[in-house]
Design an enzyme around this catalytic site. Structure first.
Site, PDB file in Angstrom:
ATOM      1  N   SER A 123     -24.336   0.267 -30.593  1.00 27.92           N
ATOM      2  CA  SER A 123     -23.197  -0.655 -30.192  1.00 27.92           C
ATOM      3  C   SER A 123     -23.919  -1.869 -29.699  1.00 27.92           C
ATOM      4  CB  SER A 123     -22.471   0.115 -29.022  1.00 27.92           C
ATOM      5  OG  SER A 123     -21.857  -1.017 -28.417  1.00 27.92           O
TER       6      SER A 123
ATOM      7  N   HIS B  81     -22.349  -0.457 -34.539  1.00 25.22           N
ATOM      8  CA  HIS B  81     -20.473  -0.396 -33.695  1.00 25.22           C
ATOM      9  C   HIS B  81     -20.480  -1.856 -33.053  1.00 25.22           C
ATOM     10  CE1 HIS B  81     -17.556   1.792 -31.712  1.00 25.22           C
ATOM     11  NE2 HIS B  81     -17.825   1.104 -30.437  1.00 25.22           N
TER      12      HIS B  81
ATOM     13  N   ASP C 119     -18.052  -3.882 -30.648  1.00 20.54           N
ATOM     14  CA  ASP C 119     -17.000  -3.770 -29.710  1.00 20.54           C
ATOM     15  C   ASP C 119     -16.002  -5.154 -29.550  1.00 20.54           C
ATOM     16  OD1 ASP C 119     -17.128  -1.068 -28.835  1.00 20.54           O
ATOM     17  OD2 ASP C 119     -19.072  -1.527 -28.002  1.00 20.54           O
TER      18      ASP C 119
ATOM     19  N   MET D 202     -13.301  -6.918 -27.193  1.00 20.66           N
ATOM     20  CA  MET D 202     -12.553  -6.939 -26.182  1.00 20.66           C
ATOM     21  C   MET D 202     -11.820  -8.319 -26.010  1.00 20.66           C
ATOM     22  SD  MET D 202     -14.888  -4.861 -23.824  1.00 20.66           S
ATOM     23  CE  MET D 202     -16.186  -3.395 -24.437  1.00 20.66           C
TER      24      MET D 202
ATOM     25  N   HIS E   2     -14.668  -1.665 -33.608  1.00 18.04           N
ATOM     26  CA  HIS E   2     -13.881  -1.177 -32.500  1.00 18.04           C
ATOM     27  C   HIS E   2     -12.989  -2.105 -31.744  1.00 18.04           C
ATOM     28  CE1 HIS E   2     -13.984   1.522 -28.359  1.00 18.04           C
ATOM     29  NE2 HIS E   2     -12.608   1.279 -28.958  1.00 18.04           N
TER      30      HIS E   2
ATOM     31  N   MET F  82     -10.757  -3.135 -28.994  1.00 19.79           N
ATOM     32  CA  MET F  82      -9.924  -2.945 -27.560  1.00 19.79           C
ATOM     33  C   MET F  82      -9.336  -4.079 -27.183  1.00 19.79           C
ATOM     34  SD  MET F  82     -13.519  -1.084 -25.843  1.00 19.79           S
ATOM     35  CE  MET F  82     -14.520  -2.012 -27.314  1.00 19.79           C
TER      36      MET F  82
ATOM     37  N   MET G 251     -13.202   8.223 -26.935  1.00 18.90           N
ATOM     38  CA  MET G 251     -13.639   7.380 -25.588  1.00 18.90           C
ATOM     39  C   MET G 251     -14.321   8.247 -24.743  1.00 18.90           C
ATOM     40  SD  MET G 251     -13.964   4.257 -26.478  1.00 18.90           S
ATOM     41  CE  MET G 251     -14.837   3.751 -24.909  1.00 18.90           C
TER      42      MET G 251
ATOM     43  N   PHE H 207     -16.725  -1.445 -20.423  1.00 19.87           N
ATOM     44  CA  PHE H 207     -18.258  -1.950 -20.186  1.00 19.87           C
ATOM     45  C   PHE H 207     -19.269  -0.688 -20.962  1.00 19.87           C
ATOM     46  CE2 PHE H 207     -15.292  -3.693 -17.161  1.00 19.87           C
ATOM     47  CZ  PHE H 207     -15.775  -4.961 -17.118  1.00 19.87           C
TER      48      PHE H 207
ATOM     49  N   ASP I 230     -17.900   7.888 -28.028  1.00 23.03           N
ATOM     50  CA  ASP I 230     -18.312   6.431 -27.632  1.00 23.03           C
ATOM     51  C   ASP I 230     -18.456   6.347 -26.126  1.00 23.03           C
ATOM     52  OD1 ASP I 230     -18.916   3.998 -27.487  1.00 23.03           O
ATOM     53  OD2 ASP I 230     -16.980   3.111 -28.174  1.00 23.03           O
TER      54      ASP I 230
ATOM     55  N   SER J  42     -26.437   1.077 -24.365  1.00 27.64           N
ATOM     56  CA  SER J  42     -27.434   1.038 -23.427  1.00 27.64           C
ATOM     57  C   SER J  42     -28.649   1.914 -23.736  1.00 27.64           C
ATOM     58  CB  SER J  42     -26.835   1.084 -22.076  1.00 27.64           C
ATOM     59  OG  SER J  42     -26.315   2.397 -21.870  1.00 27.64           O
TER      60      SER J  42
HETATM   61  C1  DX5 Z   1     -17.216   0.632 -24.152  1.00 23.66           C
HETATM   62  C2  DX5 Z   1     -17.588   0.235 -25.785  1.00 23.66           C
HETATM   63  C3  DX5 Z   1     -18.835   1.394 -26.103  1.00 23.66           C
HETATM   64  C4  DX5 Z   1     -20.198   0.751 -25.162  1.00 23.66           C
HETATM   65  C5  DX5 Z   1     -20.972   2.116 -25.188  1.00 23.66           C
HETATM   66  O1  DX5 Z   1     -16.022   0.268 -24.030  1.00 23.66           O
HETATM   67  O2  DX5 Z   1     -16.555   0.966 -26.414  1.00 23.66           O
HETATM   68  O3  DX5 Z   1     -19.093   1.052 -27.212  1.00 23.66           O
HETATM   69  O4  DX5 Z   1     -20.697  -0.397 -25.684  1.00 23.66           O
HETATM   70  O5  DX5 Z   1     -21.999   1.673 -24.138  1.00 23.66           O
HETATM   71  P1  DX5 Z   1     -22.788   2.736 -23.493  1.00 23.66           P
HETATM   72  O6  DX5 Z   1     -23.626   3.416 -24.843  1.00 23.66           O
HETATM   73  O7  DX5 Z   1     -23.865   2.206 -22.638  1.00 23.66           O
HETATM   74  O8  DX5 Z   1     -22.073   3.617 -22.800  1.00 23.66           O
HETATM   75 ZN    ZN Z   2     -16.888   0.817 -28.505  1.00 24.17          ZN
END
Ligand code: DX5
Ligand code: ZN
Length: 213
Positions: A6, A29, A31, A33, A62, A64, A133, A139, A171, A194
């Site tokens: 991600s 991936h 994200d 938002m 993804h 959100m 999820m 985050f 995820d 991360s």
């Molecule tokens: C959170 C995101 C994830 C996020 C995961 O809302 O959808 O994709 O980047 O991060 P880690 O792997 O650090 O939990």
């Molecule tokens: Zn995600």
């Protein structure tokens, strides 16, 4: 087993270089938002378009965001291969799945930790991807919610029973230990931010996620 790093945890001042460091993963991936569906704001189609020229990976987008239906075409035009929206954000999931397919992309639905699998069972036969999820969206760097494993198992069972074709993606909070649990439960795609990007040897981290060891 597919791994989807991600980019939320990448260094956005050198995204191109950071993406190169995770090129051994099949998927990337992305994200998105909006500061409305989730309390954080990230990127839009412009960034997807900019990185598309620097990666051959499958772009797993993804969303959100509220009103995902308004942004399907911009993201697909920018180079997204799959669009995943949240069931919590729409009234007619089937119509959105159909729109995504008509625009030539794979379609996925995601559910938040407190949303039950039963909310998406009517659409499973039409889906290419289900995204569980395993943290509250918004985050990176949060801890894996263990109850997510039951959802993976339930989706794997339904897939087997009915011969559905969707990928089962997880995820949030994925590392080599939680990845092992997800693989055993039936996941086919592992999203990790991360855990991969906070390491110097990202290639090694990708393999740790892939094999759960
Ligand atoms: C959170 C995101 C994830 C996020 C995961 O809302 O959808 O994709 O980047 O991060 P880690 O792997 O650090 O939990
Ligand atoms: Zn995600």
């Amino acid at each position: 087993m597919k791994v989807a790093p991600s980019i939320l945890s990448a260094d956005f001042s050198k995204l191109k270089e950071d993406i190169k460091t995770v090129e051994t993963a099949e998927w990337l991936h992305i994200d998105v938002m909006d500061g409305h569906f989730v309390p954080n704001i990230t990127i839009g189609p412009l960034v997807v378009k900019a990185i598309r020229n620097h990666s051959k990976q499958f772009f797993d987008t993804h969303l959100m965001i509220s009103k995902p239906e308004d942004y399907l075409e911009p993201f697909i035009r920018a180079g997204s291969d799959a669009i995943t929206f949240h069931v919590e954000t729409v009234d007619n999931p089937l119509a959105i799945i159909q729109q995504i397919h008509e625009l030539g992309a794979k379609a996925g639905i995601s559910i938040k930790p407190k949303t039950d699998v039963s909310t998406i069972t009517p659409y499973l036969e039409n889906l290419d991807l289900v995204l569980i999820m395993s943290v509250e969206p918004g985050f990176g760097g949060q801890s894996f919610i263990p109850e997510s494993l039951q959802k993976i198992k339930a989706l794997a069972k339904l897939k087997e029973k009915h011969g559905y074709h969707y990928e089962i993606s997880v995820d949030g909070g994925i590392n080599q230990y939680t990845s092992k649990q997800c693989i055993d439960a039936g996941a086919t795609v592992l999203v990790a931010g991360s855990y991969i990007f906070n390491a110097d040897d990202r290639k090694e981290r990708i393999e740790k996620v892939r094999y759960g060891r």
